[in-house]
Design a protein around this motif. Sequence first.
Motif, short mmCIF file in Angstrom:
data_model
loop_
_atom_site.label_atom_id
_atom_site.label_comp_id
_atom_site.label_asym_id
_atom_site.label_seq_id
_atom_site.Cartn_x
_atom_site.Cartn_y
_atom_site.Cartn_z
N GLY A 1 0.80 -1.22 0.00
CA GLY A 1 0.00 0.00 0.00
C GLY A 1 0.83 1.26 0.00
N VAL A 2 2.14 1.11 -0.29
CA VAL A 2 3.00 2.28 -0.32
C VAL A 2 2.94 2.91 -1.72
CG1 VAL A 2 5.34 3.12 0.04
CG2 VAL A 2 4.53 1.14 1.31
N SER A 3 2.69 4.21 -1.78
CA SER A 3 2.79 4.91 -3.06
C SER A 3 4.24 5.30 -3.27
CB SER A 3 1.93 6.17 -3.05
OG SER A 3 0.66 5.87 -2.58
N ILE A 4 4.64 5.40 -4.54
CA ILE A 4 6.06 5.66 -4.80
C ILE A 4 6.24 6.73 -5.86
CG2 ILE A 4 8.15 4.64 -5.81
CD1 ILE A 4 7.31 2.05 -4.34
N LEU A 5 7.16 7.64 -5.56
CA LEU A 5 7.61 8.59 -6.58
C LEU A 5 9.05 8.23 -6.89
CD1 LEU A 5 7.35 11.09 -8.33
CD2 LEU A 5 7.93 12.48 -6.36
N LEU A 6 9.28 7.79 -8.11
CA LEU A 6 10.56 7.20 -8.48
C LEU A 6 11.27 8.13 -9.45
CD1 LEU A 6 12.37 4.64 -8.61
CD2 LEU A 6 10.88 3.81 -10.41
N VAL A 7 12.46 8.55 -9.10
CA VAL A 7 13.25 9.38 -9.99
C VAL A 7 14.38 8.53 -10.54
CG1 VAL A 7 15.03 11.15 -9.92
CG2 VAL A 7 12.74 11.68 -9.14
N GLU A 8 14.50 8.46 -11.85
CA GLU A 8 15.47 7.52 -12.44
C GLU A 8 16.07 8.04 -13.72
OE1 GLU A 8 16.81 4.04 -10.72
OE2 GLU A 8 17.28 4.95 -12.64
N GLN A 9 17.33 7.65 -13.94
CA GLN A 9 17.90 7.87 -15.26
C GLN A 9 17.73 6.63 -16.10
OE1 GLN A 9 21.62 9.80 -15.83
NE2 GLN A 9 21.67 10.26 -13.65
N ASN A 10 17.60 5.51 -15.40
CA ASN A 10 17.38 4.24 -16.09
C ASN A 10 15.92 4.22 -16.51
OD1 ASN A 10 17.13 1.57 -16.83
ND2 ASN A 10 18.51 0.87 -15.20
N ALA A 11 15.66 4.92 -17.62
CA ALA A 11 14.29 5.23 -17.99
C ALA A 11 13.47 3.97 -18.28
CB ALA A 11 14.29 6.15 -19.20
N ARG A 12 14.08 3.03 -18.94
CA ARG A 12 13.30 1.85 -19.33
C ARG A 12 12.80 1.10 -18.10
NH1 ARG A 12 16.16 -1.36 -23.74
NH2 ARG A 12 15.35 0.34 -24.96
N ALA A 13 13.73 0.83 -17.17
CA ALA A 13 13.33 0.10 -15.97
C ALA A 13 12.28 0.88 -15.20
CB ALA A 13 14.56 -0.14 -15.08
N ALA A 14 12.44 2.20 -15.13
CA ALA A 14 11.50 3.01 -14.37
C ALA A 14 10.11 2.96 -15.00
CB ALA A 14 12.00 4.45 -14.29
N LEU A 15 10.07 3.11 -16.30
CA LEU A 15 8.76 3.12 -16.97
C LEU A 15 8.09 1.75 -16.91
CD1 LEU A 15 9.50 5.42 -20.04
CD2 LEU A 15 8.09 5.94 -18.05
N GLU A 16 8.91 0.70 -16.89
CA GLU A 16 8.32 -0.63 -16.80
C GLU A 16 7.68 -0.86 -15.44
OE1 GLU A 16 11.52 -3.16 -17.92
OE2 GLU A 16 11.07 -2.95 -20.05
N THR A 17 8.22 -0.21 -14.42
CA THR A 17 7.71 -0.41 -13.07
C THR A 17 6.53 0.50 -12.75
OG1 THR A 17 10.03 -0.74 -12.53
CG2 THR A 17 8.51 -0.69 -10.68
N ALA A 18 6.52 1.69 -13.37
CA ALA A 18 5.58 2.73 -12.94
C ALA A 18 4.24 2.65 -13.64
CB ALA A 18 6.20 4.10 -13.18
N ASP A 19 3.24 3.37 -13.04
CA ASP A 19 1.94 3.51 -13.67
C ASP A 19 1.92 4.75 -14.56
OD1 ASP A 19 0.80 1.42 -12.03
OD2 ASP A 19 0.95 2.86 -10.39
N PHE A 20 2.59 5.78 -14.08
CA PHE A 20 2.50 7.07 -14.75
C PHE A 20 3.89 7.68 -14.79
CE2 PHE A 20 1.11 11.40 -15.54
CZ PHE A 20 -0.03 11.20 -16.31
N GLY A 21 4.18 8.46 -15.81
CA GLY A 21 5.52 9.02 -15.90
C GLY A 21 5.52 10.48 -16.32
N TYR A 22 6.56 11.18 -15.87
CA TYR A 22 6.79 12.56 -16.29
C TYR A 22 8.22 12.64 -16.81
CZ TYR A 22 2.75 13.81 -13.38
OH TYR A 22 1.52 13.91 -12.84
N VAL A 23 8.44 13.47 -17.83
CA VAL A 23 9.80 13.69 -18.31
C VAL A 23 10.19 15.11 -17.96
CG1 VAL A 23 11.34 13.70 -20.29
CG2 VAL A 23 9.42 12.08 -20.21
N LEU A 24 11.31 15.23 -17.23
CA LEU A 24 11.78 16.54 -16.77
C LEU A 24 13.03 16.90 -17.57
CD1 LEU A 24 11.01 18.56 -14.46
CD2 LEU A 24 12.77 17.47 -13.10
N GLU A 25 13.03 18.09 -18.18
CA GLU A 25 14.23 18.57 -18.89
C GLU A 25 14.49 20.00 -18.49
OE1 GLU A 25 14.11 18.07 -23.11
OE2 GLU A 25 14.10 15.90 -22.95
N THR A 26 15.73 20.31 -18.17
CA THR A 26 16.14 21.65 -17.72
C THR A 26 15.06 22.30 -16.85
OG1 THR A 26 15.35 22.68 -19.76
CG2 THR A 26 17.68 22.12 -19.64
#
Lengths: 237, 589, 348
Positions: free
Chosen positions: A186-211
């Motif tokens: 029941g833990v919600s997670i905010l995951l910050v990653e450079q390993n984009a593929r692994a992160a997106l595979e794990t997550a429900d929703f994603g944001y892309v941050l640039e500069t």
Amino acid sequence: MALLSIDQVSVAYDKVEAVRGVSLAIEPGQIVTVIGPNGAGKTTLLGAAIGLLPWRGRMSFDGIDLRRLDVEARIERGFCLVPETRELFGDLSVSDNLLLGGYSRRRDSAGLKQSLADVYKRFPRLDERRNQKASTLSGGERQMLALGRALMAKPRLLMLDEPSLGLAPIIVREVFKIIASLRELGVSILLVEQNARAALETADFGYVLETGEIVHSGAAADLMHDPRVTASYLGGH
Amino acid sequence: MTRLQFHLVAAAGVLLLALAPALLSPFSITLMNFIGIYALAVLGLVLLSGIGGMLSFGQAAFVGIAAYATAWLTVKAGYSPWIGLVVGVVLTGLVAAILGAVTLRLGGHFLSLSTIAWGLATYFLFGNVPMLGQYNGISEIPPISIGGYALSSSNSIYYLIWVFVIVSLVLSANLLDSREGRAVRALRGGQVMTESLGINPFRVKLITFVIAALLSALSGWLYAHMSRFVSPAPFDVSVGILYLLMAMVGGMAYLSGAIVGAAVVTLLKNSIQDWLPVISPGASGQLEVIVFSVLFILVLQRARAGIVPLALRWLPRVQPTPPLASGSLVHRQQPERGQPILTIAGATRRFGGLLAVDNVSFEVKAGEILGLIGPNGAGKTTMFNLITGALPLNQGRISFLGQDISRHAQRQIARAGIARTFQHVKLRKTMTLLDTVLLGTYGRTSSGFFAGVLRLDRAEEARAQAEAMRQLQRVGLADRAFELAGNLPLGNQRLLEIARALAADPALLVLDEPAAGLRSAEKAELAHLLEALRAEGLSILLVEHDMDFVMGLVDRTVVMDFGAKLCEGTPAVVRSDPRVQEAYLGGVA
Amino acid sequence: MNGEIAAILAMDGIASGAIYVLIGLGLVLIFAVTRVIFVPFGDIAAFTALSLASLETGGRPGTVGLVAVLAVLATAVEAVALVRNRAFHRLPRALLFYLVLPLIPAAAVWFAAGTTFSMPVRIVLSLALVLPIAPLLDRIVFRPIADASVLLLLTVAVALHFALSGLGLMFFGPEGVRTKPLTDAVFDVAGLIVNGQMLLILAASIVFCGLLFLYFEFTIQGKALRATAVNRVGARLVGIRPTSTGTIAYLLASLLAGISGVLIAPVTTIFYDSGFLLGLKAFVGAIIGAMVSYPVTALGAVMVGLLESFTSFWLSAYKEVLVFSLLIPVLLWRSLAFAGTEEEEAEE
């Protein structure tokens, strides 16, 4: 209602704005990821959310305005961060590190004992090394200890900054398995990653941050196939 | 305000000072004398602590050494006060050189603690040596005489004191505007930065420490012959703190802060001494101490910058003199394109049990851009530190232009022709762009402290300035040469660091993640600059995380993962390597 | 010098060393948790001794006034901060902690003036009087600049020392005091006269070092203190408030200093400013321990005591000169042994 809501938040060091007008939300039980290149402002965003950096804009956790909570009060309410630098207590033993992870629940000694047993069950490696100083652990073990220490606080929302950083691929896989399994607690997670593929595979929703700005967002599965994302972050050249 | 106007204002100030004895009461002149004497010691403290970053609580001890030296020589041995000056200055300089040599390698607060220690030890020494009169001190010190005329009144010694103050101020300003002075101003940037510019920070610290002590010595000599009496109390650590208060009130980072601070605190002290007995007749002594300590704490809590920077905001700015910009420094002959310039053979570095760099070998060839890439934590930054000498190798060998540099210190490597930039920009925010880039020429120029103080360095300085302007031009910042480095956006700060590195005339430029945090337009600008530099024959080693940036720019790439070299080749070859795909691009499935 | 004199000097040195140990450990504790090098720490010991002496004669110790002034100031600083942040609901709690609690022992002593208490009560009272001083000073002086560099905190601490010595003279007056001995027992050990007071000093020092160790090893609060010292950001991230652990560190350290004050009061005449030298000598010990190691600090403090005792035999006038000069080679050794730790300063 979103568990964490970040609305038009900016963070500046001196005169340089590292994060500019970022808005995002995490619903209870969700895994949300923020991906982006080095220096995009991901770590800065998490630092502001946990209260270590000054920020402008609006943020609330579980309906409470975050201006009213200091870092420690956030932890007491189950809003925790595992930073990129881990911030373990190097001179203290593994078990002391875990014990202090539950500092905000120190009056609940029975609950703490149970949590400690749970963490050792989840990370048998930590059980083996419980009397070792944290500074003597390997990179993967440190990451486990950082995760375990955060779990001791009984988090409702856990922010993880680059959990795969500097880990061997096989350990990275393990870490992501653990992250996915936290959802069942029941833990919600905010995951910050450079390993984009692994992160997106794990997550429900994603944001892309640039500069410092959010440039794309969407369901993780959609982002995986978004050509603008694959070109920059998934090595699809 | 033009330079000429500034000189006119300064001249008017000096004239006013000269007329003061005719205009002010004798008591005011006595106060002015104290202000001047304090200002000398505080000037040293500003150089040492405010500008050089070495916080000292013990300056009063140096004042005391010179004061006691001249007191003993003139009273007990009957020499002239001028002999006392020479001996006092030499003795203080010697003591400072010894103390500095022993303590200046200490970092931060330990250095300051040591100043308390020797400050106290000196105080107790004065109070216990029978020859120095113990706690009773030495009295009946003769006045200074010039050509048979004794400066025994406040009005007569006034001129001597203020000539000393003004000359010291001008010479100190000269120093800060010279090659070594810039090194002093760079000290607070940390050892890695100063060493990377070819500066020996310990030497610069030691000389600054001695200069500060010498200014204190002048103060002590004047004090002894003005008050005609010395005892241990005025040289205690509590007075060292008073000096520090003066420097902070005036403005630690400004030479003029010494005079402003000495004046404000002295006048305040005087008026407090007037009204405290009125409030509390019995306890004025301790109240004074309390008032000053509380004042000091408040200044430290709320107004650390001091009065001078506040005042400067309201005063017209003096227009900067455009650089003399004549002649040029000697340039190196770049090695022939394609020759190996940097060779790394089996480099290994361990941290505890962790192999951060594991038997890595590669070469940089003259005139190429080589990219060193790899995921975070792959050991790139450690490799970088090994090349620049910031970390010693455990095993292996690094040679540069045919010379083994494996055991060289950072500044030797810098001087050999490797210039670097920093991932987290290391600039002194309060230095102008021009001064920042001039720092880069440190290793190519040679004027010392003496030349700087006496302005014997102007010809070389002009050549260095021409060079610095040229490098600023090259990175497109020449029109902002007199702005402060801290006011630039990050992208420009990185360009400024590159200009500083180029001013050292390197054969190899090593850049640590120069694209991190830059916007796309800034990245394009940076890439453009690096390409231009390559065309001029410069070799570049680029440690980078940003794949797009690297791949579009480099001739060849070395990929690291888990401390080891994964592969090496042209961008196309590396990109298609499945191992790179797996390690770098996140092939977890 | 013969063996007997040497033995007496050694005993003397160890006893004064034991006093410095308690103060030195307190200094290290405060520094580790708060990064403040608390220069006026010796004053806490001296003020305890002065309070104890005053209670002995049935007087009103100057500490009462000092604590009252500090409590009012601290309450004002806290109230202003709370009002500024619009955290009105925390005002009652602030009043309790910064005004009421520190003033309870002070008020008790004030109203009981003239009564003579038994020795243990006097000791407990003077400790209770002195305990709030350091935490209150922390609130007034250091907390507004808690994130400043160690160097700036040190400068403030040095200035604070002079403020405190002024206040000390105001509240305690210039007279020196010496309290009644805690014990009159005298032992004959192998022909050497050992007085009970000395043994008491040693025993107390050992017991309190032991208690400190147990606290750090076996309580979660003690571990939280260590955690704050090791990694402040990490501590905050598990919910440990550095301000709270800081207050605990100040209280614990003050207790150690207070006890050393009680122990030294019968053997040395204590003036309002005796604390400075006491603190600085303990400080030499703490620096030998690099301000981080408790055991090395204890060892260093005993060394200082021995050095002082032997030099007072040969060169008594230069006792202080030598003790402080000792710091320089110690620092040099430290700097060579720990070379390469880069410390960079932020621009102020």
